[in-house]
Structures are given as C-alpha cells and as structure tokens.
Design an enzyme around this catalytic site. Structure first.
Site, mmCIF file in Angstrom:
data_model
loop_
_atom_site.group_PDB
_atom_site.id
_atom_site.type_symbol
_atom_site.label_atom_id
_atom_site.label_comp_id
_atom_site.label_asym_id
_atom_site.label_seq_id
_atom_site.Cartn_x
_atom_site.Cartn_y
_atom_site.Cartn_z
ATOM 1 C CE LYS A 1 19.304 -63.649 -85.585
ATOM 2 N NZ LYS A 1 18.851 -64.696 -86.516
ATOM 3 C CB THR B 1 13.659 -71.489 -79.336
ATOM 4 O OG1 THR B 1 14.526 -72.578 -78.973
ATOM 5 C CG2 THR B 1 13.172 -70.780 -78.095
ATOM 6 N N GLY C 1 13.445 -72.352 -85.201
ATOM 7 C CA GLY C 1 13.060 -71.412 -86.265
ATOM 8 C C GLY C 1 12.843 -69.982 -85.828
ATOM 9 C CB THR C 2 13.628 -68.001 -82.754
ATOM 10 O OG1 THR C 2 14.954 -68.531 -82.681
ATOM 11 C CG2 THR C 2 12.762 -68.656 -81.702
ATOM 12 N N GLY C 3 15.002 -67.556 -85.518
ATOM 13 C CA GLY C 3 15.771 -66.626 -86.360
ATOM 14 C C GLY C 3 15.119 -66.448 -87.722
ATOM 15 C CB CYS C 4 13.643 -68.897 -90.126
ATOM 16 S SG CYS C 4 15.012 -70.046 -90.210
HETATM 17 N N1 LIG Z 1 13.913 -67.512 -75.212
HETATM 18 C C1 LIG Z 1 13.579 -66.407 -75.867
HETATM 19 N N2 LIG Z 1 12.657 -65.546 -75.362
HETATM 20 C C2 LIG Z 1 12.311 -64.429 -76.028
HETATM 21 N N3 LIG Z 1 12.854 -64.063 -77.208
HETATM 22 C C3 LIG Z 1 13.796 -64.854 -77.752
HETATM 23 C C4 LIG Z 1 14.210 -66.071 -77.129
HETATM 24 N N4 LIG Z 1 15.127 -66.681 -77.929
HETATM 25 C C5 LIG Z 1 15.276 -65.895 -78.999
HETATM 26 N N5 LIG Z 1 14.501 -64.778 -78.904
HETATM 27 C C6 LIG Z 1 14.374 -63.722 -79.910
HETATM 28 O O1 LIG Z 1 14.081 -64.379 -81.138
HETATM 29 C C7 LIG Z 1 14.737 -63.729 -82.235
HETATM 30 C C8 LIG Z 1 15.676 -64.724 -82.905
HETATM 31 O O2 LIG Z 1 16.880 -64.776 -82.151
HETATM 32 P P1 LIG Z 1 17.880 -65.987 -82.044
HETATM 33 O O3 LIG Z 1 19.122 -65.420 -81.458
HETATM 34 O O4 LIG Z 1 17.208 -67.125 -81.337
HETATM 35 O O5 LIG Z 1 18.041 -66.380 -83.559
HETATM 36 P P2 LIG Z 1 18.714 -67.649 -84.211
HETATM 37 O O6 LIG Z 1 19.709 -68.238 -83.305
HETATM 38 O O7 LIG Z 1 19.171 -67.198 -85.551
HETATM 39 O O8 LIG Z 1 17.506 -68.660 -84.381
HETATM 40 P P3 LIG Z 1 17.542 -70.096 -85.141
HETATM 41 O O9 LIG Z 1 17.431 -71.118 -84.098
HETATM 42 O O10 LIG Z 1 16.326 -70.060 -85.993
HETATM 43 O O11 LIG Z 1 18.813 -70.184 -85.914
HETATM 44 C C9 LIG Z 1 15.424 -62.525 -81.625
HETATM 45 O O12 LIG Z 1 14.566 -61.410 -81.678
HETATM 46 C C10 LIG Z 1 15.664 -62.960 -80.182
HETATM 47 O O13 LIG Z 1 15.851 -61.870 -79.324
HETATM 48 C C1 LIG Z 2 16.147 -75.258 -93.528
HETATM 49 C C2 LIG Z 2 16.563 -74.559 -92.271
HETATM 50 N N1 LIG Z 2 16.923 -73.253 -92.350
HETATM 51 C C3 LIG Z 2 17.301 -72.590 -91.226
HETATM 52 C C4 LIG Z 2 17.354 -73.240 -90.005
HETATM 53 C C5 LIG Z 2 17.834 -72.486 -88.776
HETATM 54 O O1 LIG Z 2 16.882 -72.398 -87.820
HETATM 55 C C6 LIG Z 2 16.958 -74.607 -89.969
HETATM 56 N N2 LIG Z 2 16.963 -75.305 -88.812
HETATM 57 N N3 LIG Z 2 16.580 -75.219 -91.121
#
Ligand SMILES: Nc1ncnc2c1ncn2[C@@H]1O[C@H](COP(=O)(O)OP(=O)(O)OP(=O)(O)O)[C@@H](O)[C@H]1O
Ligand SMILES: Cc1ncc(CO)c(N)n1
Length: 268
Positions: free
Chosen positions: A176, A209, A211-214
């Site tokens: 990502k 942002t 929880g974007t990854g989840c």
């Molecule tokens: N500021 C942003 N604008 C648009 N898309 C974004 C942005 N930040 C993240 N994304 C998208 O959101 C999705 C999750 O990516 P990200 O790299 O943020 O995951 P993460 O770090 O695992 O998230 P988390 O904070 O939940 O751990 C991907 O598709 C990424 O391209």
């Molecule tokens: C419980 C939980 N899982 C995943 C993440 C990562 O975004 C978080 N902040 N909290």
C-alpha cells in the site's frame, strides 16, 4: 440454508470504532457480506491513540475459531492485529486445519500513534506460519520493510519487496502507498507472481486516516466473499477507501476514522 456470503475477521477490537474488528465488520456489511469475528485482543483506543491492550488467551482465540468452523464456514477471511507469536501460530494452524480459502493477511504491526500491535518477537512467526497461507498479503511500506529486512525508498524497491514476499509464500501481494511522502499519490502495487499492477489513487491531505489499512483489507475480503476475483476485489477496495477518506466524519480530536458509508452513498 441460504447462500449469503460470509466473511470472517480475526483481529483486535478498537473501542473507538475506526479500525480493527469494528472497521472490518462495518466494511463487510457495506459490501454485502455477512460479517463474523474472532477477537484476538481488546484495545482501549480512541482517535488520540492506544491507551491499553489486553490479549485474549490463546485457548479462547482457538475456541472462537472452532465455533465458526463447526457451523459457519467463511467464504473469505482476513487477519489483522494478532499481537503475539502464540496467537499467530494458533490462527495459522486452524486456518490450515479447516482448509479455509480466500485468506487476506493484513500484517498489522504499529498503530498510527506508534503503539505496538504486534510484539517484535512475533514477526518471525508471522513470516513462517501465516505468510504461506496468504492469498493476498497487504503490508504498508513500513510493514513490508520489516518483513523483507530491506529499506524501501523507490518504486524498484517496492517491486523487489513484492517479489521477496511472494518468495516467502504469499500468493498475491499489495504494497500500500499510504506511507509514501505526501507529494506522491498513494499508488498501491499489486503482484501475483506474474503481473505487477499499480492501483492509482488521489492523495487527500488529512488527519482522518485512522483504520485505512483495516478498511482497505476488509473491503478486499468482502469482495472475495461475494465471488469477485482478486484484481476486481483490490479495485473496489481502492475506490472504497478513497471515498471513505474523501468524506471524513470529523470524530474525535486526533486521527479520526474514515467514513465507511461514503462508497455506498456514491456507488450503490
Ligand atoms: N491520504 C490518503 N489519501 C488517499 N488514499 C490514501 C491516503 N492514505 C492512505 N491511502 C490509501 O489507503 C489504503 C491504506 O493504506 P495505508 O498505507 O494508509 O495503510 P496502513 O498504514 O496499513 O493503515 P493503518 O493506519 O490502518 O495501519 C491504501 O489503499 C492507500 O493507498
Ligand atoms: C485493533 C486495531 N487493529 C489495527 C489497527 C491499525 O490501524 C488499530 N489501530 N487497532
């Protein structure tokens, strides 16, 4: 019995509702999959950070998995926060035993505020036991660096990391792009052993942002449950997260959650 698609999340609870189990179940529901959960840890968490973590005893994690396997076979599943090597081992052995398919592994390590959601000594267990079961692995850039032991600074590094992770047994990888520098668009790199595909997005400069990854991995999981191909699933997930970040709810005073119903309002 009905053929309603069922998706399972194996992850931690976020009391603030923006990440973890809560984000996953909301996303499953939005995309038409019946959501089920196995809770691995309870976090006391809000938009400001993680205040406390309580891991669920591994026997109880195993019992939740068994209850689901006995009655409610999932069409797809995702793993999120797994916290310890013993939970990773239990989850991996049960996925194998039950021959569950459409396994999405989000290798959650650190929360946005810096709290450790996976113990350092559990990374090896993740690589050894869970990665080989992953149909789709969705690391962010720091997680891909941890899993490969290499610094990722440019596109070539991301492609090399995807190949390395494929070599560890993950069938498809999405690295990502959220953590790329702000001047870069958040491009997600997909690799399935043959094709490298870039999924493009538009960067939104925002603090909303959490929880974007989840949410992204949960959207992939829901799409697999309803019968979409991996590439279709990633495509929808990318649109889903783009919309969820674009229409923030402005809740809390820190990293606010994304808007899980924005996609439905626009596309459904
Ligand atoms: N500021 C942003 N604008 C648009 N898309 C974004 C942005 N930040 C993240 N994304 C998208 O959101 C999705 C999750 O990516 P990200 O790299 O943020 O995951 P993460 O770090 O695992 O998230 P988390 O904070 O939940 O751990 C991907 O598709 C990424 O391209
Ligand atoms: C419980 C939980 N899982 C995943 C993440 C990562 O975004 C978080 N902040 N909290």
């Amino acid at each position: 019995m009905s053929n309603t698609p069922k998706a399972l999340t194996i992850a931690g609870s976020d009391s603030g509702g923006g990440a973890g189990i809560q984000a996953d179940l909301k996303t499953f529901q939005e995309l038409g999959a019946y959501g089920m959960s196995v809770i691995t840890a309870v976090t006391a968490q809000n938009t400001k950070g993680v205040q406390n973590i309580h891991a669920i005893p591994v026997e109880m994690v195993a019992d939740q998995l068994k209850s689901i396997a006995d009655d409610l076979r999932p069409e797809s599943l995702k793993t999120g926060m797994l916290f310890s090597a013993e939970i990773i081992e239990a989850v991996s052995s049960h996925i194998e035993e039950y021959q569950w398919t459409n396994v999405v592994v989000d290798p959650v390590m650190i929360a946005k505020g810096g709290s450790e959601l996976l113990k350092k000594d559990a990374i090896e267990a993740l690589k050894k036991h869970l990665l080989p079961l992953a149909d789709i692995l969705t690391p962010n850039i720091p997680e891909a660096e941890q899993l490969t032991g290499r610094k990722i600074e440019n596109k070539q590094d991301r492609e090399d990391a995807a190949k390395f992770l494929h070599g560890l047994g993950a069938k498809k990888i999405v690295i990502k792009g959220g953590h790329l520098p702000n001047e870069n668009e958040p491009v997600d790199l997909y690799y399935d052993g043959e094709r490298m595909i870039e999924f493009e997005g538009k960067r939104i400069i925002t603090t909303q942002t959490h929880g974007t990854g989840c949410t992204f991995a949960a959207a992939i999981t829901a799409e697999l449950a309803v019968g979409k191909s991996p590439i279709e699933a990633v495509e929808t997930a990318k649109t889903f997260i783009q919309e969820a970040i674009s229409a923030p709810l402005h809740l809390g005073s820190g990293h606010g959650p994304t808007n899980h119903w924005a996609y439905r309002r626009k596309y459904q």
